[in-house]
Design a protein around this motif. Structure first.
Motif, PDB file in Angstrom:
ATOM      1  N   GLY A 141       0.862  -1.176   0.000  1.00  9.32           N
ATOM      2  CA  GLY A 141       0.000   0.000   0.000  1.00  9.32           C
ATOM      3  C   GLY A 141       0.892   1.217   0.000  1.00  9.32           C
ATOM      4  O   GLY A 141       1.955   1.233  -0.630  1.00  9.32           O
ATOM      5  N   SER A 142       0.496   2.234   0.751  1.00  9.40           N
ATOM      6  CA  SER A 142       1.282   3.473   0.799  1.00  9.40           C
ATOM      7  C   SER A 142       0.622   4.407   1.807  1.00  9.40           C
ATOM      8  O   SER A 142      -0.566   4.247   2.131  1.00  9.40           O
ATOM      9  N   VAL A 143       1.375   5.415   2.234  1.00  6.24           N
ATOM     10  CA  VAL A 143       0.704   6.493   2.981  1.00  6.24           C
ATOM     11  C   VAL A 143      -0.374   7.121   2.094  1.00  6.24           C
ATOM     12  O   VAL A 143      -1.354   7.683   2.591  1.00  6.24           O
ATOM     13  N   ALA A 144      -0.191   6.969   0.775  1.00  8.08           N
ATOM     14  CA  ALA A 144      -1.184   7.479  -0.179  1.00  8.08           C
ATOM     15  C   ALA A 144      -2.497   6.688  -0.113  1.00  8.08           C
ATOM     16  O   ALA A 144      -3.485   7.085  -0.728  1.00  8.08           O
ATOM     17  N   GLY A 145      -2.495   5.611   0.633  1.00  5.80           N
ATOM     18  CA  GLY A 145      -3.736   4.873   0.883  1.00  5.80           C
ATOM     19  C   GLY A 145      -4.440   5.350   2.138  1.00  5.80           C
ATOM     20  O   GLY A 145      -5.527   4.873   2.479  1.00  5.80           O
ATOM     21  N   VAL A 148      -4.571  11.940   1.071  1.00  2.00           N
ATOM     22  CA  VAL A 148      -4.612  12.390  -0.329  1.00  2.00           C
ATOM     23  C   VAL A 148      -3.815  13.683  -0.386  1.00  2.00           C
ATOM     24  O   VAL A 148      -3.794  14.440   0.580  1.00  2.00           O
ATOM     25  N   TYR A 149      -3.095  13.888  -1.482  1.00  2.50           N
ATOM     26  CA  TYR A 149      -2.317  15.131  -1.607  1.00  2.50           C
ATOM     27  C   TYR A 149      -2.507  15.720  -3.004  1.00  2.50           C
ATOM     28  O   TYR A 149      -2.897  15.003  -3.940  1.00  2.50           O
ATOM     29  N   PRO A 150      -2.238  17.028  -3.166  1.00  2.00           N
ATOM     30  CA  PRO A 150      -2.481  17.673  -4.460  1.00  2.00           C
ATOM     31  C   PRO A 150      -1.699  16.985  -5.579  1.00  2.00           C
ATOM     32  O   PRO A 150      -0.519  16.663  -5.407  1.00  2.00           O
ATOM     33  N   VAL A 154      -5.366  10.275  -8.333  1.00  4.12           N
ATOM     34  CA  VAL A 154      -5.555   8.939  -8.914  1.00  4.12           C
ATOM     35  C   VAL A 154      -4.611   7.928  -8.259  1.00  4.12           C
ATOM     36  O   VAL A 154      -5.030   6.821  -7.893  1.00  4.12           O
ATOM     37  N   TYR A 155      -3.353   8.318  -8.070  1.00  2.00           N
ATOM     38  CA  TYR A 155      -2.433   7.390  -7.376  1.00  2.00           C
ATOM     39  C   TYR A 155      -2.984   7.071  -5.983  1.00  2.00           C
ATOM     40  O   TYR A 155      -3.014   5.903  -5.575  1.00  2.00           O
ATOM     41  N   CYS A 156      -3.415   8.111  -5.268  1.00  2.19           N
ATOM     42  CA  CYS A 156      -3.959   7.889  -3.915  1.00  2.19           C
ATOM     43  C   CYS A 156      -5.202   7.001  -3.982  1.00  2.19           C
ATOM     44  O   CYS A 156      -5.395   6.131  -3.119  1.00  2.19           O
ATOM     45  N   GLU A 191      13.267   3.983  -7.942  1.00  2.00           N
ATOM     46  CA  GLU A 191      13.005   4.581  -9.263  1.00  2.00           C
ATOM     47  C   GLU A 191      11.590   5.162  -9.335  1.00  2.00           C
ATOM     48  O   GLU A 191      11.163   5.659 -10.380  1.00  2.00           O
ATOM     49  N   PHE A 192      10.856   5.081  -8.212  1.00  2.00           N
ATOM     50  CA  PHE A 192       9.446   5.490  -8.195  1.00  2.00           C
ATOM     51  C   PHE A 192       9.238   6.894  -8.767  1.00  2.00           C
ATOM     52  O   PHE A 192       8.374   7.112  -9.631  1.00  2.00           O
ATOM     53  N   SER A 193      10.031   7.874  -8.297  1.00  2.00           N
ATOM     54  CA  SER A 193       9.793   9.268  -8.722  1.00  2.00           C
ATOM     55  C   SER A 193      10.261   9.493 -10.163  1.00  2.00           C
ATOM     56  O   SER A 193       9.679  10.317 -10.878  1.00  2.00           O
ATOM     57  N   VAL A 195       9.982   7.304 -12.499  1.00  2.00           N
ATOM     58  CA  VAL A 195       8.850   6.771 -13.280  1.00  2.00           C
ATOM     59  C   VAL A 195       7.683   7.759 -13.212  1.00  2.00           C
ATOM     60  O   VAL A 195       7.072   8.090 -14.233  1.00  2.00           O
ATOM     61  N   ARG A 196       7.409   8.267 -12.001  1.00  2.00           N
ATOM     62  CA  ARG A 196       6.265   9.195 -11.841  1.00  2.00           C
ATOM     63  C   ARG A 196       6.423  10.413 -12.744  1.00  2.00           C
ATOM     64  O   ARG A 196       5.479  10.866 -13.366  1.00  2.00           O
ATOM     65  N   PHE A 197       7.671  10.928 -12.847  1.00  2.00           N
ATOM     66  CA  PHE A 197       7.896  12.125 -13.650  1.00  2.00           C
ATOM     67  C   PHE A 197       8.410  11.786 -15.054  1.00  2.00           C
ATOM     68  O   PHE A 197       9.173  12.549 -15.648  1.00  2.00           O
TER      69      PHE A 197
HETATM   70  C1  8X3 Z   1       4.515   6.601  -2.738  1.00  2.00           C
HETATM   71  C2  8X3 Z   1       4.709   7.565  -1.621  1.00  2.00           C
HETATM   72  O1  8X3 Z   1       4.078   9.855  -0.711  1.00  2.00           O
HETATM   73  O2  8X3 Z   1       4.731   9.718  -3.047  1.00  2.00           O
HETATM   74  O3  8X3 Z   1       3.420   5.778  -2.455  1.00  2.00           O
HETATM   75  O4  8X3 Z   1       2.596   8.901  -2.321  1.00  2.00           O
HETATM   76  S1  8X3 Z   1       3.977   9.071  -1.962  1.00  2.00           S
END
Ligand code: 8X3
Ligand code: NDP
Length: 255
Positions: A141-145, A148-150, A154-156, A191-193, A195-197
């Protein structure tokens, strides 16, 4: 629970948290089924693990492809079919645009991977666990679960869905002996960020500017801890954040 000789399937094992889980479960003596799309990356990881004596099977697979997930998991060689631990880790964030300016292609990729892909793999693996009356599903999961943040609607939403799926599956398997857990990290430098960007390395690096993020190994260590509790103990949920992060958006930075 001892993991020696147990079979662990990890999705998204070609990078970041999944690759760290492969190393951590290998150290516990587990046999590994490593799944991702980038076969070359998996092969590199497998070579190192096999060199250290770990039994590894590679599964080049896109978790969004429902038919392929069902066929490839049903078609595993007999000696690999009894999966003891499933780590549903494959996932991604794509873009941080305001919702009304966001890309539907990015939304599809997140929903198809983080929600539907996780469901397909779960559907393919859990019946065998139910038959054997043992097994453990560990979702990322994630803190995004939880927040919610600006730019993260959709990710959240996908990670809130992972939370709901985890809790629902936990209820559905009650009485089978199967355990279901979610490990929900805050900021982990992988590599998460990037990929995100969409490959923007400078923007990705800036996410972790002036703070100490968690490492993929921190999360893998937690996941192995969750998997090694005695069979009567189910860790339902772990939320783990860097000391420098108090909420999804409240981060202490020195620069
Ligand atoms: C990834 C962490 O804070 O970028 O799930 O959503 S965050
Ligand atoms: P990485 O980008 O480093 O790794 C993501 C992994 O997922 C890669 O191995 C990638 O492999 C795999 N993957 C992506 N799409 C697919 C697909 N369609 N089919 C199969 N595999 C896929 O990111 P992390 O290690 O950081 O992320 C792992 C999980 O942790 C994700 O679910 C993420 O949401 C979650 N998470 C991450 C946090 C962070 O701050 N980094 C915080 C909280 C949760 P390949 O491209 O080869 O297919």
């Amino acid at each position: 629970m001892k993991l020696s000789g147990r079979t662990v399937l990890i999705t998204g094992a070609s990078a970041g948290i999944g690759a760290a889980c492969a190393r951590a479960f290998a150290e516990e003596g587990a046999r590994l089924i490593l799944c991702a799309r980038r076969a070359g990356r998996l092969e590199e990881a497998a070579e190192k693990l096999r060199g250290a004596g770990t039994d590894v099977l590679l599964l080049e697979l896109d978790v969004r492809d429902q038919a392929a997930v069902m066929e490839r998991i049903a078609g595993l060689p007999a000696e690999w079919r009894e999966i003891d631990v499933l780590v549903n880790n494959a996932g991604l964030g794509r873009g941080m645009d305001k919702l009304w300016e966001g890309s539907p292609a990015d939304w599809d990729e997140m929903v198809d991977t983080n929600v539907k892909g996780l469901l397909y793999v779960t559907r393919a693996v859990v019946p065998g666990m139910a038959e054997r009356k043992r097994g453990h599903v560990i979702n990322l999961g994630s803190v995004a679960g939880h927040e919610v943040y600006p730019g993260g609607a959709v990710y959240c939403a996908t990670k809130h869905a992972v939370g709901a799926i985890t809790r629902g599956l936990r209820m559905d398997v009650l009485g089978t002996g199967i355990r279901v857990s979610t490990v929900d990290p805050g900021m982990v430098e992988t590599e998460f960020s990037v990929v995100r960007f969409h490959g923007d390395e400078a923007r990705a690096k800036n996410v972790y500017r002036g703070m100490t993020a968690l490492t993929a190994d921190d999360i893998a260590e937690t996941i192995v801890w969750v998997a090694t509790r005695p069979p009567h103990v189910c860790i339902d949920e772990v939320i783990i954040k860097p000391t420098d992060q108090a909420s999804a958006t409240l981060v202490h930075r020195t620069t």
